[in-house]
Design a protein around this motif. Structure first.
Motif, PDB file in Angstrom:
ATOM      1  N   ALA A   1       0.867  -1.174   0.000  1.00 38.89           N
ATOM      2  CA  ALA A   1       0.000   0.000   0.000  1.00 38.89           C
ATOM      3  C   ALA A   1       0.904   1.224   0.000  1.00 38.89           C
ATOM      4  O   ALA A   1       1.910   1.265   0.714  1.00 38.89           O
ATOM      5  N   VAL A   2       0.579   2.221  -0.811  1.00 34.39           N
ATOM      6  CA  VAL A   2       1.470   3.367  -0.999  1.00 34.39           C
ATOM      7  C   VAL A   2       0.754   4.663  -0.620  1.00 34.39           C
ATOM      8  O   VAL A   2      -0.408   4.874  -0.981  1.00 34.39           O
ATOM      9  N   VAL A   3       1.467   5.514   0.125  1.00 31.91           N
ATOM     10  CA  VAL A   3       1.015   6.882   0.382  1.00 31.91           C
ATOM     11  C   VAL A   3       2.126   7.819  -0.069  1.00 31.91           C
ATOM     12  O   VAL A   3       3.302   7.507   0.062  1.00 31.91           O
TER      13      VAL A   3
ATOM     14  N   THR B   1      -3.113   3.929  -1.852  1.00 31.91           N
ATOM     15  CA  THR B   1      -3.326   3.195  -3.100  1.00 31.91           C
ATOM     16  C   THR B   1      -2.587   1.870  -3.015  1.00 31.91           C
ATOM     17  O   THR B   1      -1.581   1.755  -2.324  1.00 31.91           O
ATOM     18  N   LEU B   2      -3.110   0.888  -3.734  1.00 30.45           N
ATOM     19  CA  LEU B   2      -2.509  -0.442  -3.736  1.00 30.45           C
ATOM     20  C   LEU B   2      -1.720  -0.643  -5.015  1.00 30.45           C
ATOM     21  O   LEU B   2      -2.113  -0.156  -6.081  1.00 30.45           O
ATOM     22  N   GLU B   3      -0.609  -1.376  -4.911  1.00 29.08           N
ATOM     23  CA  GLU B   3       0.239  -1.608  -6.078  1.00 29.08           C
ATOM     24  C   GLU B   3       0.647  -3.069  -6.171  1.00 29.08           C
ATOM     25  O   GLU B   3       0.741  -3.781  -5.165  1.00 29.08           O
TER      26      GLU B   3
ATOM     27  N   ASP C   1       5.292  -4.814  -9.671  1.00 29.99           N
ATOM     28  CA  ASP C   1       5.948  -3.961 -10.665  1.00 29.99           C
ATOM     29  C   ASP C   1       5.405  -2.536 -10.675  1.00 29.99           C
ATOM     30  O   ASP C   1       5.628  -1.785 -11.610  1.00 29.99           O
ATOM     31  N   GLY C   2       4.690  -2.150  -9.614  1.00 34.34           N
ATOM     32  CA  GLY C   2       4.270  -0.765  -9.459  1.00 34.34           C
ATOM     33  C   GLY C   2       2.973  -0.381 -10.130  1.00 34.34           C
ATOM     34  O   GLY C   2       2.632   0.803 -10.172  1.00 34.34           O
ATOM     35  N   GLN C   3       2.217  -1.355 -10.639  1.00 31.65           N
ATOM     36  CA  GLN C   3       0.932  -1.054 -11.254  1.00 31.65           C
ATOM     37  C   GLN C   3      -0.128  -0.839 -10.179  1.00 31.65           C
ATOM     38  O   GLN C   3      -0.186  -1.562  -9.190  1.00 31.65           O
ATOM     39  N   THR C   4      -0.959   0.174 -10.373  1.00 26.39           N
ATOM     40  CA  THR C   4      -2.007   0.488  -9.396  1.00 26.39           C
ATOM     41  C   THR C   4      -3.162  -0.490  -9.503  1.00 26.39           C
ATOM     42  O   THR C   4      -3.595  -0.851 -10.605  1.00 26.39           O
TER      43      THR C   4
END
Length: 439
Positions: free
Chosen positions: A197-199, A220-222, A225-228
């Motif tokens: 999970a990214v902030v 947001t979740l990824e 490979d960094g795809q949302t």
């Protein structure tokens, strides 16, 4: 023999005949009577609970049972909420409720709790009880939906992603995030791809006024490979409470570039005949972050333990800690490399009344100097100058190629056994007079 008609009956028949004669004579009364009859008929029909009629309507379907389905470990992946689901229904309603009955009266629904497995499932439409009647049929009768396993992934790390550049003259501490772990629930095909999970923390918005910085940022979740990964079917929770954002905390402080005092980086005296040459520290300056008050009087940084050069005869390179580096919120270096050059000491000595010679005088010529003796100052390596005697010092002027005449010539020096030295004569030039020996 017929029984006699009662007197009351005779009176009633007579009265009806009289009414009928009047009706035939007056058409308006005829119409009124017909309307009254129709009204009585309608009242009788409407009040009859056994009389029913069919009514066709278009119904908007409500979706129910999603929570029950999730509790069983399944979820419908189709979008059932963005646009209304409509079907045609046929209902049997009583005559009295015909006009009042609407499609909503029967609560038509798509009950997802009927589903018991994943894959494509055919779910029948259903309806609730209504006092107006009951639904006879749906058109279509059912709806096909796609079902997946509903799973939960626990302890998904919340990662702070820094964006932009830090404003000039500011420093930011390491960040902390609350919560730092979340659980992610949803369709297996999506949840199994979640890795973090990214902030985001945008640096451009930070300032020195935000010493205790706290920023709320959407989660947001990824994938790896960094795809949302985004879906209304995914639920992010922390301790069973749904979350859509996280709090990022850090410190923002002003910075100052401070020089490291090289002169204070050594102590002691080199061996006899040697001296300290160049002293260098690396890095020469450090960046310090602290409160404005703490930086106000900070002029220089010093080494914690000076390098001891006592008895040294060769260069030294030592790494030493900086004093007070850990006392500040941030210091770009906590230790420095101190480089000390140890070189032979320079010895300077003054000599008086040294004879001055004329060299390279041509044949048949004689020379005279304006001064026959001069004083001189010589300096050089200690080991060369320490034992130097006046007899080893030769002052001279060079008459190479000069004919008879008067010349202003430079005084030069030659030292026996020494190649590197500095020579300063008492007088830089002398007057040289050259004559023929015959004169």
């Amino acid at each position: 023999m017929q029984a006699p008609v009662p007197e009351t009956q005779k009176k009633a028949d007579s009265r009806m005949k009289l009414i009928w004669k009047r009706v035939r004579r007056h058409p308006f009364l005829k119409l009124t009577a017909v309307l009254i009859a129709i009204l009585f008929w309608m009242i009788v029909i409407a009040s009859d609970p056994t009389l029913e009629r069919q009514k066709e309507m278009t119904a908007t379907i409500s979706v129910t049972g999603a929570d029950t389905l999730r509790s069983r470990g399944y979820v419908v992946t189709d979008d059932l909420t963005s646009s209304p689901i409509t079907v045609n229904i046929t209902a049997k309603v009583t005559q009295g409720n015909y006009d009042r009955a609407t499609a909503a009266s029967f609560s038509p629904r798509l009950d997802l709790s009927q589903i018991t497995s994943d894959g494509q499932q055919d779910v029948s439409f259903s309806a609730g009880y209504s006092t107006y009647g009951e639904i006879q049929s749906f058109e279509p009768k059912s709806m096909t939906v796609n079902v997946e396993r509903y799973i939960t992934r626990s302890r998904v790390p919340v990662v702070v992603r820094v964006t932009g550049e830090m404003p000039q003259g500011l420093w930011r501490s390491a960040t902390s995030c609350d919560p730092n772990l979340v659980s992610v629930s949803g369709p297996a095909s999506l949840v199994e791809q979640v890795r973090r999970a990214v902030v985001e923390l945008p640096l451009e918005g930070l300032s020195a006024d935000m010493e205790d910085c706290q920023v709320t940022s959407p989660v947001t979740l990824e994938t790896a490979d960094g795809q949302t990964i985004s879906s209304p079917l995914i639920r992010i929770t922390f301790e069973s409470v749904t979350v859509d954002s996280a709090s990022i905390e850090c410190s923002v402080l002003p910075t100052r570039s401070v020089a490291v005092d090289a002169a204070s980086a050594i102590t002691g005296t080199p061996a006899h005949g040697y001296e300290v040459g160049e002293i260098r520290v690396s890095p020469e300056t450090v960046t310090v972050a602290d409160s404005a008050e703490a930086l106000k009087n900070l002029e220089a940084m010093f080494v914690q333990s000076p390098v001891d050069v006592t008895g040294a005869t060769e260069d030294l390179l030592v790494t030493v800690p900086l004093a007070g580096a850990t006392a500040h919120s941030y210091c770009s270096a906590r230790e420095v490399a101190v480089s000390v050059t140890i070189r032979p000491a320079t010895h300077t000595h003054t000599y008086n009344d040294l004879p001055v010679q004329v060299e390279n005088l041509g044949p048949g010529l004689k020379a005279a100097l304006s001064r026959a003796k001069l004083g001189a100052v010589l300096s050089g390596a200690y080991q060369d100058m320490e034992s130097l005697k006046a007899a080893n010092i030769h002052l001279y002027v060079d008459a190479q190629g000069l004919a008879a005449g008067v010349y202003n010539v430079e005084v030069q020096c030659r030292v026996d056994g020494a190649e590197s030295y500095d020579f300063t004569p008492q007088q830089q030039t002398l007057t040289l007079t050259i004559q023929s020996e015959a004169e």
